[in-house]
Design a protein around this motif. Sequence first.
Motif, PDB file in Angstrom:
ATOM      1  N   GLN A   1       0.894  -1.240   0.021  1.00 17.42           N
ATOM      2  CA  GLN A   1      -0.012  -0.080   0.159  1.00 17.42           C
ATOM      3  C   GLN A   1       0.910   1.161   0.084  1.00 17.42           C
ATOM      4  O   GLN A   1       0.700   2.164  -0.718  1.00 17.42           O
ATOM      5  CB  GLN A   1      -0.848  -0.021   1.327  1.00 17.42           C
ATOM      6  CG  GLN A   1      -1.861   1.250   1.363  1.00 17.42           C
ATOM      7  CD  GLN A   1      -2.616   1.218   2.303  1.00 17.42           C
ATOM      8  OE1 GLN A   1      -2.603   0.248   3.360  1.00 17.42           O
ATOM      9  NE2 GLN A   1      -3.759   2.053   2.609  1.00 17.42           N
ATOM     10  N   ILE A   2       1.815   1.199   0.793  1.00 18.39           N
ATOM     11  CA  ILE A   2       2.927   2.432   0.826  1.00 18.39           C
ATOM     12  C   ILE A   2       3.584   2.625  -0.688  1.00 18.39           C
ATOM     13  O   ILE A   2       3.587   3.828  -1.112  1.00 18.39           O
ATOM     14  CB  ILE A   2       3.748   2.031   1.934  1.00 18.39           C
ATOM     15  CG1 ILE A   2       3.341   2.221   3.316  1.00 18.39           C
ATOM     16  CG2 ILE A   2       5.067   3.114   1.657  1.00 18.39           C
ATOM     17  CD1 ILE A   2       4.365   2.094   4.473  1.00 18.39           C
ATOM     18  N   LEU A   3       3.819   1.546  -1.219  1.00 17.41           N
ATOM     19  CA  LEU A   3       4.417   1.371  -2.599  1.00 17.41           C
ATOM     20  C   LEU A   3       3.344   2.223  -3.631  1.00 17.41           C
ATOM     21  O   LEU A   3       3.784   3.018  -4.470  1.00 17.41           O
ATOM     22  CB  LEU A   3       4.937   0.150  -3.060  1.00 17.41           C
ATOM     23  CG  LEU A   3       6.438  -0.239  -2.504  1.00 17.41           C
ATOM     24  CD1 LEU A   3       6.686  -1.560  -2.903  1.00 17.41           C
ATOM     25  CD2 LEU A   3       7.253   0.913  -2.930  1.00 17.41           C
ATOM     26  N   ALA A   4       2.191   1.839  -3.502  1.00 14.44           N
ATOM     27  CA  ALA A   4       1.073   2.229  -4.263  1.00 14.44           C
ATOM     28  C   ALA A   4       0.989   3.834  -4.140  1.00 14.44           C
ATOM     29  O   ALA A   4       0.824   4.449  -5.183  1.00 14.44           O
ATOM     30  CB  ALA A   4      -0.055   1.540  -4.245  1.00 14.44           C
ATOM     31  N   ILE A   5       0.949   4.243  -3.056  1.00 14.98           N
ATOM     32  CA  ILE A   5       0.733   5.380  -2.731  1.00 14.98           C
ATOM     33  C   ILE A   5       1.995   6.328  -3.301  1.00 14.98           C
ATOM     34  O   ILE A   5       1.591   7.453  -3.801  1.00 14.98           O
ATOM     35  CB  ILE A   5       0.599   5.785  -1.166  1.00 14.98           C
ATOM     36  CG1 ILE A   5      -0.947   5.292  -0.617  1.00 14.98           C
ATOM     37  CG2 ILE A   5       0.831   7.194  -0.629  1.00 14.98           C
ATOM     38  CD1 ILE A   5      -0.907   5.184   0.826  1.00 14.98           C
ATOM     39  N   LEU A   6       2.998   5.981  -3.141  1.00 20.66           N
ATOM     40  CA  LEU A   6       4.249   6.568  -3.600  1.00 20.66           C
ATOM     41  C   LEU A   6       4.224   6.721  -4.969  1.00 20.66           C
ATOM     42  O   LEU A   6       4.643   7.626  -5.562  1.00 20.66           O
ATOM     43  CB  LEU A   6       5.587   5.860  -3.077  1.00 20.66           C
ATOM     44  CG  LEU A   6       5.719   6.321  -1.501  1.00 20.66           C
ATOM     45  CD1 LEU A   6       7.181   5.429  -1.097  1.00 20.66           C
ATOM     46  CD2 LEU A   6       6.092   7.492  -1.142  1.00 20.66           C
ATOM     47  N   ALA A   7       3.863   5.475  -5.779  1.00 19.96           N
ATOM     48  CA  ALA A   7       3.781   5.577  -7.102  1.00 19.96           C
ATOM     49  C   ALA A   7       2.742   6.558  -7.462  1.00 19.96           C
ATOM     50  O   ALA A   7       2.936   7.298  -8.608  1.00 19.96           O
ATOM     51  CB  ALA A   7       3.573   4.133  -7.484  1.00 19.96           C
ATOM     52  N   TRP A   8       1.612   6.782  -6.904  1.00 22.90           N
ATOM     53  CA  TRP A   8       0.645   7.691  -7.356  1.00 22.90           C
ATOM     54  C   TRP A   8       1.092   9.263  -7.141  1.00 22.90           C
ATOM     55  O   TRP A   8       1.002  10.119  -7.992  1.00 22.90           O
ATOM     56  CB  TRP A   8      -0.504   7.507  -6.397  1.00 22.90           C
ATOM     57  CG  TRP A   8      -1.816   8.414  -6.889  1.00 22.90           C
ATOM     58  CD1 TRP A   8      -2.800   8.316  -7.909  1.00 22.90           C
ATOM     59  CD2 TRP A   8      -1.877   9.817  -6.361  1.00 22.90           C
ATOM     60  NE1 TRP A   8      -3.325   9.200  -7.852  1.00 22.90           N
ATOM     61  CE2 TRP A   8      -3.120  10.217  -6.868  1.00 22.90           C
ATOM     62  CE3 TRP A   8      -1.449  10.292  -5.317  1.00 22.90           C
ATOM     63  CZ2 TRP A   8      -3.678  11.569  -6.618  1.00 22.90           C
ATOM     64  CZ3 TRP A   8      -2.105  11.727  -5.100  1.00 22.90           C
ATOM     65  CH2 TRP A   8      -3.105  12.072  -5.644  1.00 22.90           C
ATOM     66  N   GLY A   9       1.866   9.288  -5.866  1.00 19.98           N
ATOM     67  CA  GLY A   9       2.396  10.403  -5.841  1.00 19.98           C
ATOM     68  C   GLY A   9       3.541  10.946  -6.836  1.00 19.98           C
ATOM     69  O   GLY A   9       3.477  12.208  -7.081  1.00 19.98           O
TER      70      GLY A   9
END
Length: 89
Positions: free
Chosen positions: A21-29
């Motif tokens: 989930q953290i990687l997904a949020i960072l990719a979106w950012g």
Amino acid sequence: MTPDALPTALAAFNPGDDGDQILAILAWGASACGVAGLITVGIQMALQLRRGDPGEGGEHFRGVFFVLLGCVIAASAGPLVAALGDLSI
């Protein structure tokens, strides 16, 4: 906890779904920052359109290059972590 049990506890660490989930949020950012960067370079190009300095286009393309390079680096973080597999000690 005894000092002998500490390496066993560290070796059992697995971030699981929280890490994904953290990687997904960072990719979106990173994607949002890339879009904002390209918009910023476009605004700079539009504002300096009439100035006509020789070599000015190279500055804009350098800005686009750095924005795209940052996007590629940020986008490759998730697949790189997935390729490394389990990061147990």
